[in-house]
Design a protein around this motif. Structure first.
Motif, PDB file in Angstrom:
ATOM      1  N   LYS A   9       0.720  -1.163   0.071  1.00 51.20           N
ATOM      2  CA  LYS A   9      -0.039  -0.083   0.067  1.00 51.20           C
ATOM      3  C   LYS A   9       1.009   1.234  -0.028  1.00 51.20           C
ATOM      4  CE  LYS A   9      -2.373  -1.172   3.653  1.00 51.20           C
ATOM      5  NZ  LYS A   9      -2.150  -2.567   4.076  1.00 51.20           N
ATOM      6  N   TYR A  11       1.556   3.264   2.240  1.00 50.28           N
ATOM      7  CA  TYR A  11       0.719   4.091   3.081  1.00 50.28           C
ATOM      8  C   TYR A  11       1.136   4.380   4.310  1.00 50.28           C
ATOM      9  CZ  TYR A  11      -4.092   6.295   4.094  1.00 50.28           C
ATOM     10  OH  TYR A  11      -5.208   6.932   4.383  1.00 50.28           O
ATOM     11  N   PRO A  12       2.006   5.282   4.619  1.00 49.88           N
ATOM     12  CA  PRO A  12       3.004   6.131   3.625  1.00 49.88           C
ATOM     13  C   PRO A  12       4.003   5.282   3.124  1.00 49.88           C
ATOM     14  CG  PRO A  12       3.057   7.077   5.753  1.00 49.88           C
ATOM     15  CD  PRO A  12       2.202   6.059   6.036  1.00 49.88           C
ATOM     16  N   TYR A  37      -4.228   0.397  -3.930  1.00 48.80           N
ATOM     17  CA  TYR A  37      -4.976   1.566  -3.045  1.00 48.80           C
ATOM     18  C   TYR A  37      -6.428   1.481  -3.063  1.00 48.80           C
ATOM     19  CZ  TYR A  37      -6.758   2.576  -7.723  1.00 48.80           C
ATOM     20  OH  TYR A  37      -7.456   2.428  -8.995  1.00 48.80           O
ATOM     21  N   GLN A  41      -9.140   6.364   0.642  1.00 45.09           N
ATOM     22  CA  GLN A  41      -7.890   6.355   1.576  1.00 45.09           C
ATOM     23  C   GLN A  41      -7.669   7.982   1.279  1.00 45.09           C
ATOM     24  OE1 GLN A  41      -5.554   3.426  -0.331  1.00 45.09           O
ATOM     25  NE2 GLN A  41      -5.809   2.185   1.491  1.00 45.09           N
ATOM     26  N   VAL A  43      -4.999   9.559   1.342  1.00 47.12           N
ATOM     27  CA  VAL A  43      -3.945   9.870   0.260  1.00 47.12           C
ATOM     28  C   VAL A  43      -4.005   9.025  -0.793  1.00 47.12           C
ATOM     29  CG1 VAL A  43      -1.429  10.095  -0.354  1.00 47.12           C
ATOM     30  CG2 VAL A  43      -2.102  10.429   2.120  1.00 47.12           C
ATOM     31  N   GLY A  45      -3.824   6.905  -4.457  1.00 46.49           N
ATOM     32  CA  GLY A  45      -3.063   5.845  -4.853  1.00 46.49           C
ATOM     33  C   GLY A  45      -2.126   6.643  -5.890  1.00 46.49           C
ATOM     34  N   ARG A  48       0.666   8.170  -3.929  1.00 46.93           N
ATOM     35  CA  ARG A  48       1.766   7.301  -3.271  1.00 46.93           C
ATOM     36  C   ARG A  48       2.432   6.613  -4.398  1.00 46.93           C
ATOM     37  NH1 ARG A  48      -3.355   5.239  -0.763  1.00 46.93           N
ATOM     38  NH2 ARG A  48      -2.519   3.236  -0.732  1.00 46.93           N
ATOM     39  N   GLU A  63      -0.276   1.078 -10.388  1.00 48.52           N
ATOM     40  CA  GLU A  63      -1.263   1.213  -9.541  1.00 48.52           C
ATOM     41  C   GLU A  63      -2.477   0.142  -9.575  1.00 48.52           C
ATOM     42  OE1 GLU A  63      -2.646   5.451 -10.017  1.00 48.52           O
ATOM     43  OE2 GLU A  63      -0.615   5.792 -10.620  1.00 48.52           O
ATOM     44  N   GLY A 123       3.759   0.701   8.209  1.00 46.60           N
ATOM     45  CA  GLY A 123       2.564   1.731   7.822  1.00 46.60           C
ATOM     46  C   GLY A 123       1.577   2.169   8.811  1.00 46.60           C
ATOM     47  N   ARG A 127       0.548   5.755  10.353  1.00 39.12           N
ATOM     48  CA  ARG A 127      -0.554   6.383  10.054  1.00 39.12           C
ATOM     49  C   ARG A 127      -1.365   6.941  11.318  1.00 39.12           C
ATOM     50  NH1 ARG A 127      -1.036   2.217   6.358  1.00 39.12           N
ATOM     51  NH2 ARG A 127      -2.194   0.809   7.932  1.00 39.12           N
ATOM     52  N   GLU A 326      -9.343   6.158   6.722  1.00 37.80           N
ATOM     53  CA  GLU A 326      -9.881   5.823   5.577  1.00 37.80           C
ATOM     54  C   GLU A 326     -11.329   6.921   5.483  1.00 37.80           C
ATOM     55  OE1 GLU A 326     -10.993   2.127   5.031  1.00 37.80           O
ATOM     56  OE2 GLU A 326      -8.677   1.260   4.316  1.00 37.80           O
TER      57      GLU A 326
END
Length: 328
Positions: A9, A11-12, A37, A41, A43, A45, A48, A63, A123, A127, A326
């Protein structure tokens, strides 16, 4: 050709992810990174994926919509579909699912730092506590999340002094004024007093580009000594009008806080300044444009210590990063 694949992901996008990709690239001729993604979310996809492309332009980043159960079987099938007939030789992960995922694709699995010894981060941790784990972010992720603070004002009002001091206080990056460099470079050319709109447009573009480059070094906040909004004011000063392209550039930029310096001390000539007679008029222009555009700003004046105190109070209130959740 040895083909490698990894998935995540991002993320981040943190240093553990970056290490995984770097180690994977050493073992293959071509690496494909699947950036998964969900549409809800915080941020996107694409953002990222671009973080990965920024640091790894030699990797192929694809992606992929994350709409499958968290199970190796459907993800192995999805991976092969996304690769469009290209069969991976090695699958790289730092997760327990890596071995069965690779086996289902007929690939060898290569685990990279599964115990998180090299970079003890996840992640989920980032987050939840972005501030606490800031230094584990990769440079493009830092640039994305960092708060942007712009110090602006008329000539000889202390903008550069304040910007430098703020950067030193926060131990972070600051963005010098490109327009000053440009002016110094052109001052001995023929008719240096004559300006053209294209010059201001290029100044605004380069100022923005420098800001984005330096923001990759940000420690939670990046301090800017002017920005494209100020360039709009200088276009008005020299050419007597606004310019639509400059306005578009200024409106496209993000700034979390403007700090407007008051010209409340004597004019100091440094050999290049030439707008002493317009100081108060231009200061009012700054006030008007900040208000018209609804920008968050404070005005600072008085001694350097007083200016710093007021600026620090305003910036400290910005440096609260909410957990990444999310969206509904």
């Amino acid at each position: 050709m040895i083909l490698g694949v990894t998935v995540g992901k991002f993320y981040p996008f943190h240093k553990g992810h970056d290490y995984l990709i770097r180690e994977a690239k050493k073992k293959v001729d071509h690496l494909i990174v699947l950036a998964c993604y969900k549409t809800n979310q915080a941020v996107a996809g694409t953002v990222r994926a671009d973080w990965i492309r920024f640091l790894h332009p030699d990797a192929e980043v694809i992606e992929v919509l994350d709409d499958l159960p968290e199970s190796p079987e459907p993800w192995a099938q999805r991976t092969l579909e996304v690769l469009s007939g290209r069969k991976p030789d090695i699958a790289f992960t730092s997760e327990d699912y890596g071995e069965p995922w690779a086996k289902l694709m007929g690939a060898q699995h290569c685990g990279v730092d599964r115990e998180r010894l090299k970079f003890p981060i996840s992640g989920t941790q980032l987050r939840s506590h972005l501030t606490e784990h800031w230094q584990m972010l990769t440079p493009p992720a830092k640039a994305y999340f960092a708060k942007r603070v712009c110090v602006l004002g008329v000539e000889s009002s202390g903008t550069t002094t304040l910007a430098r001091s703020l950067a030193q206080h926060y131990q972070t990056a600051w963005v010098p004024e490109y327009g000053r460099c440009y002016w110094e470079g052109r001052q001995y050319s023929p008719d240096p007093e004559i300006w053209d709109s294209y010059e201001f447009v290029e100044i605004a573009k380069k100022q923005a580009a420098i800001e984005d480059d330096i923001a990759t070094r940000a420690n939670k906040v990046v301090i800017c000594d002017t920005d494209s909004l100020a360039t709009c004011i200088w276009h008005k000063r020299y050419l007597g009008s606004e310019h639509p392209t400059l306005q578009q550039i200024a409106d496209s930029r993000r700034c979390d806080l403007y700090i407007l310096t008051q010209p409340d001390f004597g004019f100091v000539q440094d050999g290049t300044r030439e707008s002493e007679h317009l100081r108060m008029i231009m200061h009012q222009w700054f006030v008007e444009v900040l208000q018209q555009k609804g920008k968050r700003y404070i005005t600072v004046g008085g001694t350097h210590e007083l200016r710093m105190s007021e600026a620090l109070r305003a910036i400290d209130s910005l440096l609260v990063f909410e957990p990444l959740k999310e969206l509904e």
